[in-house]
Design a protein around this motif. Structure first.
Motif, PDB file in Angstrom:
ATOM      1  N   ALA A   1       2.763  16.347 -51.853  1.00 54.93           N
ATOM      2  CA  ALA A   1       1.964  17.523 -52.219  1.00 54.93           C
ATOM      3  C   ALA A   1       1.312  18.155 -50.995  1.00 54.93           C
ATOM      4  O   ALA A   1       1.149  19.368 -50.927  1.00 54.93           O
ATOM      5  N   GLY A   2       0.957  17.343 -50.024  1.00 53.47           N
ATOM      6  CA  GLY A   2       0.219  17.844 -48.876  1.00 53.47           C
ATOM      7  C   GLY A   2       1.072  18.522 -47.826  1.00 53.47           C
ATOM      8  O   GLY A   2       0.559  19.150 -46.911  1.00 53.47           O
ATOM      9  N   THR A   3       2.373  18.370 -47.962  1.00 52.42           N
ATOM     10  CA  THR A   3       3.280  18.937 -46.964  1.00 52.42           C
ATOM     11  C   THR A   3       3.535  20.413 -47.206  1.00 52.42           C
ATOM     12  O   THR A   3       3.861  20.819 -48.315  1.00 52.42           O
ATOM     13  N   LYS A   4       3.367  21.199 -46.167  1.00 54.65           N
ATOM     14  CA  LYS A   4       3.669  22.620 -46.267  1.00 54.65           C
ATOM     15  C   LYS A   4       5.002  22.888 -45.577  1.00 54.65           C
ATOM     16  O   LYS A   4       5.260  22.378 -44.497  1.00 54.65           O
ATOM     17  N   ILE A   5       5.806  23.714 -46.230  1.00 50.63           N
ATOM     18  CA  ILE A   5       7.114  24.052 -45.674  1.00 50.63           C
ATOM     19  C   ILE A   5       6.971  24.613 -44.260  1.00 50.63           C
ATOM     20  O   ILE A   5       7.787  24.323 -43.376  1.00 50.63           O
ATOM     21  N   SER A   6       5.920  25.364 -44.050  1.00 48.98           N
ATOM     22  CA  SER A   6       5.728  25.965 -42.735  1.00 48.98           C
ATOM     23  C   SER A   6       5.496  24.892 -41.670  1.00 48.98           C
ATOM     24  O   SER A   6       5.889  25.061 -40.512  1.00 48.98           O
ATOM     25  N   ASP A   7       4.859  23.788 -42.062  1.00 49.85           N
ATOM     26  CA  ASP A   7       4.653  22.690 -41.110  1.00 49.85           C
ATOM     27  C   ASP A   7       5.964  22.018 -40.754  1.00 49.85           C
ATOM     28  O   ASP A   7       6.200  21.654 -39.594  1.00 49.85           O
TER      29      ASP A   7
ATOM     30  N   ALA B   1      12.537  16.348 -39.203  1.00 51.92           N
ATOM     31  CA  ALA B   1      11.193  16.918 -39.141  1.00 51.92           C
ATOM     32  C   ALA B   1      10.439  16.677 -40.440  1.00 51.92           C
ATOM     33  O   ALA B   1       9.265  16.306 -40.439  1.00 51.92           O
ATOM     34  N   ALA B   2      11.131  16.861 -41.544  1.00 55.85           N
ATOM     35  CA  ALA B   2      10.488  16.691 -42.846  1.00 55.85           C
ATOM     36  C   ALA B   2      10.012  15.259 -43.040  1.00 55.85           C
ATOM     37  O   ALA B   2       8.931  15.025 -43.594  1.00 55.85           O
ATOM     38  N   SER B   3      10.801  14.295 -42.562  1.00 51.74           N
ATOM     39  CA  SER B   3      10.402  12.901 -42.761  1.00 51.74           C
ATOM     40  C   SER B   3       9.109  12.601 -42.017  1.00 51.74           C
ATOM     41  O   SER B   3       8.259  11.860 -42.505  1.00 51.74           O
ATOM     42  N   VAL B   4       8.951  13.199 -40.857  1.00 53.57           N
ATOM     43  CA  VAL B   4       7.713  13.007 -40.100  1.00 53.57           C
ATOM     44  C   VAL B   4       6.526  13.585 -40.869  1.00 53.57           C
ATOM     45  O   VAL B   4       5.496  12.927 -41.057  1.00 53.57           O
ATOM     46  N   ILE B   5       6.679  14.801 -41.331  1.00 51.88           N
ATOM     47  CA  ILE B   5       5.564  15.486 -41.992  1.00 51.88           C
ATOM     48  C   ILE B   5       5.256  14.878 -43.361  1.00 51.88           C
ATOM     49  O   ILE B   5       4.099  14.628 -43.699  1.00 51.88           O
ATOM     50  N   PHE B   6       6.299  14.601 -44.133  1.00 56.45           N
ATOM     51  CA  PHE B   6       6.082  13.988 -45.441  1.00 56.45           C
ATOM     52  C   PHE B   6       5.368  12.645 -45.299  1.00 56.45           C
ATOM     53  O   PHE B   6       4.459  12.328 -46.060  1.00 56.45           O
ATOM     54  N   ALA B   7       5.780  11.855 -44.329  1.00 56.36           N
ATOM     55  CA  ALA B   7       5.170  10.537 -44.136  1.00 56.36           C
ATOM     56  C   ALA B   7       3.693  10.675 -43.796  1.00 56.36           C
ATOM     57  O   ALA B   7       2.878   9.856 -44.196  1.00 56.36           O
ATOM     58  N   ARG B   8       3.354  11.717 -43.069  1.00 59.72           N
ATOM     59  CA  ARG B   8       1.969  11.893 -42.658  1.00 59.72           C
ATOM     60  C   ARG B   8       1.105  12.508 -43.745  1.00 59.72           C
ATOM     61  O   ARG B   8      -0.057  12.168 -43.891  1.00 59.72           O
TER      62      ARG B   8
ATOM     63  N   GLU C   1       7.515  21.815 -37.064  1.00 63.51           N
ATOM     64  CA  GLU C   1       7.938  20.546 -36.470  1.00 63.51           C
ATOM     65  C   GLU C   1       9.393  20.620 -35.989  1.00 63.51           C
ATOM     66  O   GLU C   1       9.741  20.082 -34.944  1.00 63.51           O
ATOM     67  N   ALA C   2      10.223  21.308 -36.771  1.00 59.62           N
ATOM     68  CA  ALA C   2      11.642  21.423 -36.414  1.00 59.62           C
ATOM     69  C   ALA C   2      11.883  22.579 -35.451  1.00 59.62           C
ATOM     70  O   ALA C   2      13.003  22.806 -34.999  1.00 59.62           O
ATOM     71  N   LYS C   3      10.833  23.297 -35.153  1.00 54.52           N
ATOM     72  CA  LYS C   3      10.913  24.474 -34.282  1.00 54.52           C
ATOM     73  C   LYS C   3      11.917  25.509 -34.801  1.00 54.52           C
ATOM     74  O   LYS C   3      12.722  26.058 -34.058  1.00 54.52           O
ATOM     75  N   LEU C   4      11.825  25.728 -36.117  1.00 53.54           N
ATOM     76  CA  LEU C   4      12.657  26.745 -36.756  1.00 53.54           C
ATOM     77  C   LEU C   4      11.752  27.590 -37.658  1.00 53.54           C
ATOM     78  O   LEU C   4      10.624  27.198 -37.934  1.00 53.54           O
ATOM     79  N   SER C   5      12.264  28.686 -38.102  1.00 56.55           N
ATOM     80  CA  SER C   5      11.448  29.520 -38.983  1.00 56.55           C
ATOM     81  C   SER C   5      11.405  28.936 -40.389  1.00 56.55           C
ATOM     82  O   SER C   5      12.318  28.225 -40.805  1.00 56.55           O
ATOM     83  N   HIS C   6      10.334  29.236 -41.113  1.00 59.80           N
ATOM     84  CA  HIS C   6      10.212  28.637 -42.432  1.00 59.80           C
ATOM     85  C   HIS C   6      11.241  29.210 -43.402  1.00 59.80           C
ATOM     86  O   HIS C   6      11.627  28.567 -44.367  1.00 59.80           O
ATOM     87  N   GLY C   7      11.689  30.430 -43.113  1.00 60.17           N
ATOM     88  CA  GLY C   7      12.730  31.002 -43.966  1.00 60.17           C
ATOM     89  C   GLY C   7      14.001  30.180 -43.943  1.00 60.17           C
ATOM     90  O   GLY C   7      14.707  30.044 -44.953  1.00 60.17           O
ATOM     91  N   LEU C   8      14.278  29.588 -42.789  1.00 59.53           N
ATOM     92  CA  LEU C   8      15.523  28.838 -42.645  1.00 59.53           C
ATOM     93  C   LEU C   8      15.539  27.570 -43.491  1.00 59.53           C
ATOM     94  O   LEU C   8      16.610  27.115 -43.908  1.00 59.53           O
TER      95      LEU C   8
ATOM     96  N   GLN D   1      13.538  19.424 -53.489  1.00 65.32           N
ATOM     97  CA  GLN D   1      14.875  18.942 -53.146  1.00 65.32           C
ATOM     98  C   GLN D   1      14.867  18.276 -51.766  1.00 65.32           C
ATOM     99  O   GLN D   1      15.505  17.248 -51.557  1.00 65.32           O
ATOM    100  N   LEU D   2      14.135  18.867 -50.857  1.00 64.57           N
ATOM    101  CA  LEU D   2      14.015  18.298 -49.518  1.00 64.57           C
ATOM    102  C   LEU D   2      13.465  16.872 -49.609  1.00 64.57           C
ATOM    103  O   LEU D   2      13.998  15.939 -48.996  1.00 64.57           O
ATOM    104  N   PHE D   3      12.436  16.708 -50.400  1.00 63.14           N
ATOM    105  CA  PHE D   3      11.847  15.378 -50.584  1.00 63.14           C
ATOM    106  C   PHE D   3      12.852  14.425 -51.224  1.00 63.14           C
ATOM    107  O   PHE D   3      13.009  13.279 -50.794  1.00 63.14           O
ATOM    108  N   TYR D   4      13.536  14.939 -52.226  1.00 59.42           N
ATOM    109  CA  TYR D   4      14.534  14.132 -52.914  1.00 59.42           C
ATOM    110  C   TYR D   4      15.600  13.606 -51.942  1.00 59.42           C
ATOM    111  O   TYR D   4      15.954  12.424 -51.970  1.00 59.42           O
ATOM    112  N   GLU D   5      16.092  14.470 -51.091  1.00 60.97           N
ATOM    113  CA  GLU D   5      17.120  14.063 -50.119  1.00 60.97           C
ATOM    114  C   GLU D   5      16.616  12.919 -49.244  1.00 60.97           C
ATOM    115  O   GLU D   5      17.353  11.979 -48.926  1.00 60.97           O
ATOM    116  N   LEU D   6      15.346  13.003 -48.865  1.00 62.36           N
ATOM    117  CA  LEU D   6      14.786  11.966 -47.995  1.00 62.36           C
ATOM    118  C   LEU D   6      14.660  10.634 -48.727  1.00 62.36           C
ATOM    119  O   LEU D   6      14.965   9.582 -48.165  1.00 62.36           O
TER     120      LEU D   6
END
Lengths: 202, 202
Positions: free
Chosen positions: B33-39, B22-29, B43-50, B60-65
């Motif tokens: 900086a423009g990516t919000k964790i909530s988005d 999900a993150a790769s889709v949103i980050f690419a778009r 996209e992953a159909k999970l809560s943002h807390g998770l 870190q999420l970006f780094y992993e990608l």
DNA sequence: GTCTATAACACGATAGAC
DNA sequence: GTCTATCGTGTTATAGAC
């Protein structure tokens, strides 16, 4: 002693340009969403409050830049069309001009902003509709030249759309490369143009 | 009835992948900086807390990608080097494989994220140092193939660095184009490869 | 393992002094 | 015309219930 209207106007124009210039640097580096107004102000060495004196919002500032960029992007093309000579001559001249401007790095920021504007959906609605008019089809724009060149036999008989896509992709890619890697050696026009000329020669 | 450790591990792995995808889709778009964790969560159909249960931060999420992307980017290349045949054969195979993957759009998001990572300075320090190892020189990576091909006379005698830059720029540009314009016709490999083959033939 | 509620903070945008 | 101070919103990241 109060300034007269003429002097005021000059100051305003200068400030506006100053802010647009600064904004193009920051937007190109950090994108629409990543850009903070305070960073633009800092780059322009003005207060962040002043940005809002000249522009209504961050979105409008971005919009103005995209507009400026799309106007400029058509310049090389129309120039090429006015040149006397065969389609391949026109393409050659256009390519040389574009490569020079990438090499020189002058309007590189505007170029990258246009790419951002069309790849990111973090941009305002107003901007995307502007783009569908102009940027959506630099590919379509060079198509006529390619087809005319094919009729004259000076351009290879591949699918002209594929040729145009490849050509435009290379230009885009070079601009992006140049921004990230300052010393990147920009290829000669003859290399790019080899896309269009047949292996067997003509 | 409580889950055992094995089942828990499977769930965790699945969630992690789900979030990365999900993150790769949103980050690419929308960029780093423009990516919000909530988005991403949406996209992953999970809560943002998770998201924060599986990753320490957005960075870190970006780094992993980026790590994942840079690992993948070397795959096509190493595959090409293992092929029996002339350098031009290897380049042909590599180009076909890359174009297929762009056409298919499978790992396109990762590709765009790598471009973002190297063009934007809105990315964490950790990421840029990772990139200088791997991505900084896909150009250098194909250079040996080009030079070997020139020695055999199957590749044109231009400056090999310029050739590599032009080639890589075209790949990058095509990937970007494809993301913005889904129906974009991807050129045949033979068109790209014309960069390398001399006009007079061999 | 997953969620909701909330703390802490940053940023866009405005108001008003000079 | 330009600045500083401030409001309000929205986002990252955490705490704690289930």
């Amino acid at each position: 002693m109060p300034r007269d209207e003429h002097q005021n106007r000059e100051i305003r124009d200068a400030r506006r340009d100053q802010l647009l210039e600064a904004a193009s640097v920051i937007f190109a580096r950090r994108g629409m969403a990543g850009t903070k107004i305070s960073d633009v102000a800092k780059e322009a060495k003005l207060s962040h409050g002043l940005v809002y004196h000249y522009f209504n919002s961050k979105e409008q500032l971005f919009y103005e830049l995209v507009k400026k960029a799309s106007e400029r992007s058509m310049v090389s093309l129309t120039k090429a069309l006015e040149v006397e000579g065969t389609p391949l001559d026109q393409l050659t001249l256009m390519t040389e001009e574009i490569l020079r401007s990438i090499e020189h790095g002058n309007e590189l920021h505007l170029f990258v902003i246009m790419i951002q504007a069309s790849t990111s959906d973090a941009v305002p609605e107003q901007v995307t509709s502007l783009l569908s008019d102009v940027n959506h089809s630099p590919v379509k724009a060079i198509l006529p030249m390619l087809i005319a060149g094919q009729e004259r036999g000076e351009i290879v008989q591949d699918d002209p759309v594929q040729l145009a896509v490849a050509y435009y992709a290379m230009i885009q890619g070079l601009a992006i490369n140049k921004i990230q890697w300052k010393e990147c050696p920009i290829p000669k026009a003859s290399i790019l143009l080899r896309l269009f000329t047949s292996k067997g020669g003509e």
